[in-house]
Design an enzyme around this catalytic site. Sequence first.
Site, PDB file in Angstrom:
ATOM      1  N   ASP A 177       0.829  -1.200   0.000  1.00 41.03           N
ATOM      2  CA  ASP A 177       0.000   0.000   0.000  1.00 41.03           C
ATOM      3  C   ASP A 177       0.868   1.257   0.000  1.00 41.03           C
ATOM      4  O   ASP A 177       1.884   1.329   0.706  1.00 41.03           O
ATOM      5  CB  ASP A 177      -0.860  -0.032   1.281  1.00 41.03           C
ATOM      6  CG  ASP A 177      -1.855   1.103   1.363  1.00 41.03           C
ATOM      7  OD1 ASP A 177      -2.604   1.284   0.385  1.00 41.03           O
ATOM      8  OD2 ASP A 177      -1.885   1.788   2.399  1.00 41.03           O
ATOM      9  N   GLU A 187       1.794   0.153  -4.841  1.00 40.50           N
ATOM     10  CA  GLU A 187       0.872   1.195  -5.303  1.00 40.50           C
ATOM     11  C   GLU A 187       1.557   2.548  -5.265  1.00 40.50           C
ATOM     12  O   GLU A 187       1.791   3.089  -4.181  1.00 40.50           O
ATOM     13  CB  GLU A 187      -0.369   1.222  -4.403  1.00 40.50           C
ATOM     14  CG  GLU A 187      -1.342   2.316  -4.791  1.00 40.50           C
ATOM     15  CD  GLU A 187      -2.068   2.935  -3.599  1.00 40.50           C
ATOM     16  OE1 GLU A 187      -3.142   3.486  -3.810  1.00 40.50           O
ATOM     17  OE2 GLU A 187      -1.558   2.880  -2.455  1.00 40.50           O
ATOM     18  N   ASP A 236     -10.351   2.397  -4.937  1.00 42.94           N
ATOM     19  CA  ASP A 236     -10.100   3.819  -4.679  1.00 42.94           C
ATOM     20  C   ASP A 236     -10.683   4.726  -5.760  1.00 42.94           C
ATOM     21  O   ASP A 236     -10.564   5.952  -5.652  1.00 42.94           O
ATOM     22  CB  ASP A 236      -8.595   4.081  -4.568  1.00 42.94           C
ATOM     23  CG  ASP A 236      -8.013   3.485  -3.295  1.00 42.94           C
ATOM     24  OD1 ASP A 236      -8.736   3.438  -2.285  1.00 42.94           O
ATOM     25  OD2 ASP A 236      -6.843   3.066  -3.321  1.00 42.94           O
TER      26      ASP A 236
HETATM   27  C1  NOJ Z   1      -4.175   3.414  -0.776  1.00 42.87           C
HETATM   28  C2  NOJ Z   1      -5.261   2.444  -0.584  1.00 42.87           C
HETATM   29  O1  NOJ Z   1      -5.554   1.769  -1.747  1.00 42.87           O
HETATM   30  C3  NOJ Z   1      -6.382   3.229  -0.028  1.00 42.87           C
HETATM   31  O2  NOJ Z   1      -7.573   2.555  -0.068  1.00 42.87           O
HETATM   32  C4  NOJ Z   1      -5.982   3.609   1.343  1.00 42.87           C
HETATM   33  O3  NOJ Z   1      -6.949   4.429   1.898  1.00 42.87           O
HETATM   34  C5  NOJ Z   1      -4.707   4.386   1.327  1.00 42.87           C
HETATM   35  N1  NOJ Z   1      -3.718   3.800   0.495  1.00 42.87           N
HETATM   36  C6  NOJ Z   1      -4.142   4.550   2.713  1.00 42.87           C
HETATM   37  O4  NOJ Z   1      -3.844   3.312   3.262  1.00 42.87           O
HETATM   38  C1  NOJ Z   2     -11.220   6.309   3.693  1.00 44.12           C
HETATM   39  C2  NOJ Z   2     -10.854   5.254   2.729  1.00 44.12           C
HETATM   40  O1  NOJ Z   2     -11.991   4.529   2.446  1.00 44.12           O
HETATM   41  C3  NOJ Z   2      -9.809   4.349   3.275  1.00 44.12           C
HETATM   42  O2  NOJ Z   2      -9.400   3.464   2.281  1.00 44.12           O
HETATM   43  C4  NOJ Z   2      -8.656   5.117   3.767  1.00 44.12           C
HETATM   44  O3  NOJ Z   2      -7.764   4.301   4.466  1.00 44.12           O
HETATM   45  C5  NOJ Z   2      -9.058   6.245   4.636  1.00 44.12           C
HETATM   46  N1  NOJ Z   2     -10.072   7.026   4.040  1.00 44.12           N
HETATM   47  C6  NOJ Z   2      -7.879   7.098   4.988  1.00 44.12           C
HETATM   48  O4  NOJ Z   2      -8.112   7.743   6.176  1.00 44.12           O
END
Ligand code: NOJ
Ligand code: NOJ
Length: 837
Positions: A356, A394, A473
């Site tokens: 991640d 990523e 995302d």
């Molecule tokens: C990228 C992930 O795909 C996303 O879903 C997440 O919120 C952020 N990194 C932070 O972990």
């Molecule tokens: C919400 C997103 O859905 C999640 O993936 C992410 O980790 C957080 N936002 C970050 O705070």
Amino acid sequence: MSLFVRSVRFKIPVLLFTALILLTGCQGGGAAGTVPPVTTPQTGAPTFSVTPGAYTTLQSVAIADATPGAAIYYTTNGATPTLSSSLYKAPLAIATTTTLKALAAAPGDTISSVSQAAYTINFPPAPTISAISDIHQGFIYQIVTDRFFNGDASNDNPSQSAGLFDPNGFTDPSNWRFYWGGDLAGITQKLGYLKSLGVAAIWISPPIDNVNAGDSGGNAPYHGYWPRDMMRIDEHFGDASISWSAFDNLIAAAHSNNIKVIVDFVANHTNNIGVGENGALYNNGVKVTDFSSDTGTVSYFHHTPNMTNFDDRYQLQYHTLFGLADLDQTNSWVDTYLKGAITQLLSHGADGFRFDAIKHVNWGWQYSLENTVANWTGAAGLPTSTDRPFLVGEWLEGSGDALYADSVKFSNRSGMNLLDYPLYSPIVDVFAKDKSFTEIDNELTLESAGPSNSNAQPVAQPNDLVTFFDNHDNARIQSLGADTMAVKQAISFVLTCRGVPVLYYGDEQYLHNDTSGGNDPYDRNAMSSFASNDATLLVQYLAALRAANPAVAYGSLQQRWINDDVYVYERKLGPNVVLIAINKSKSLDQPISGLDTYLPPATYSDYLAGTMGGVSLTVTGTAGTNNPASNFTLPHRSVSIWVSAQPVSPAIGSVTPRVANSGVPVTVSGAGFGSAAGTVNFVQGSTTLLATVNHWSDGQVTAIVPSLNAGAAQVTVNQGTAVSNGASFVVSSGVLIPVNFSVSGVPALAATDVVMLTGSVAELGNWSTAWNGASGPAVIPSAQNALLTVSLPAGAAIEFKFLILHANGSVVWETGANHSTTVPSSGVGEAAVNWQN
Ligand code: NOJ
Ligand code: NOJ
């Protein structure tokens, strides 16, 4: 009157026709006997371009109406159409048994009678999907575990984190940011479905223990990206007693179905600062720290503001992402902990990782993370699997970004593969927004050749890029404008393009929810169905092709014909050739002339058997690299695939990992290696070393990197007198240990200057001063200070110097003698110096 009618017809058809009917009624009932009755003409009934009946191929059905100006409204679900049914705009791609019903309405006329046509579609079954051993020969299926299937009700609302569960999540959710009950047991129960699709690997959302409380908005970490204890499985996905059973069961069942498991892993951060558990970090149930308790001289976290400048290398790696406590991976304890968590997951059978947010994790440290995985050989000290772990990170970016060159350098040198985010935007533009195929074609060229206007180099192994069109995302492409046919065209593209493709769960069920544009969390839908349909059949066809033909898994990619709506591209590995033609135009059939191909002269039927409206192709000439195809027409909204499969002499498609020190087992995948063992050679200049071979099969060999000098090498597979292509490989100097370099007193920098670090080992560039040779650019936390973590061979005595690299390539060195340091044999090294003037 009629002009007025024409201008408003499409805006208010219902009101308009209601008004016309009332008007007709008044006239008819009014002056009977004195004025001849006015009969309003009726719009002619619509007609269908395809005769009703049974078909085995996709049917493109046009609906026409003879009455001038008539608008046509239709249904596909058997309901009687009305003026509020779908307005007909372009031919319909009929891929399932459907009864089409249509009516038409012309201005000033009454509505037509309803016409109908029943089409029975019986597609042929997909070819058998042969068993594969390497991920490149298949595709990855991405799952948000909480949203896939609830296999164990006992973990839905566990006591340690009660109250974050929406019991109606899978049926009628009231809270899209709560847990809905999906779990690892649920995935295990659906492996039959995944196997039938031809899934090579599942990528599961982070399964490790997440924070037990919501964030400031009360949102739950159902997504898994708010970890607290990376040594344990979360109670929602496993069981309330935090055992590994559900994870182990999933791995065992997946492996027995020949499906690999790629685990999403968060190394960047723990959880939200200031709410919930305040960033708490646990080590297998024992609390280590939280954000406020982290007051020691050596910090677990960076205590920095949220990043605001996404082009600043320092902010990206050292500042805070979304208020999540930002781990310092180069704190020796954190380094050991994160690598321990990774090797524990490997010991439990994980086949690889999706890392991640790697753009925000210390870049130099991640070389040692990759190296840790490369050196992991299981409890017995030998590879437990013939297939070495697959790593993908990523790095959210486009290829026009200021730091694109940094991402390519990072991936090429560290050996960690990247999600192909730069290709994602063109894919969405083309398939969801009807933009030109030149966007995709230009991006493919840029990534494989390297852009001319930056330091970015070509991507070392384009077939290791991980391609996708949907994920958790971003809004699903159906929420961005793609219809079902466009989804199937996007599936066809990514599963035949270079790279390892990902399908996001539910793509094959046309899953989408368009609330708030379909953005997070509305892209993390409850999996709707596990039934077969035209999209699952397409996935099976394409999975069978990837498994059977190494050109798709490993071959080159060449564009053969292009315009805004049409893309014809060819994959080739040795004599294996696959030519793919997509026409995305909604209504224009495209005559194709001047198409050349590697396919040998013959007539080729469409591999997809017309299930995507494809046609056959005739190739003339004598076998060569540019055999002319006879002119033909590519139907609108179609995909055609033409295949030539030949036994190959040895051809290497990939080496995993592609960066490693001697002694590391690597998987060499490809085709035509032969069933009896041959040899694997590592070639460096005039030196050729034979590698010890642990495993040999026709498509996959595991060999041990021999003792070579650090730096570039070529790997070949030899069978008898046949020698494969040379696959590029980078030999590391040893087991890699992260070292934090810092320098103070750096001379004033111009905005386009960077500080680089170079030195006496390959990992420092062997004294190169080039942007792509030396290590760096270093990050600049404050004026006159630079920091850079570099992963270096354990125990090595090294010499180094910093330098300033100007944009024109000229350099300013530190003066005086070289600095020297010895890399520790474990942990994290430190080397702090003053700039020598
Ligand atoms: C990228 C992930 O795909 C996303 O879903 C997440 O919120 C952020 N990194 C932070 O972990
Ligand atoms: C919400 C997103 O859905 C999640 O993936 C992410 O980790 C957080 N936002 C970050 O705070």
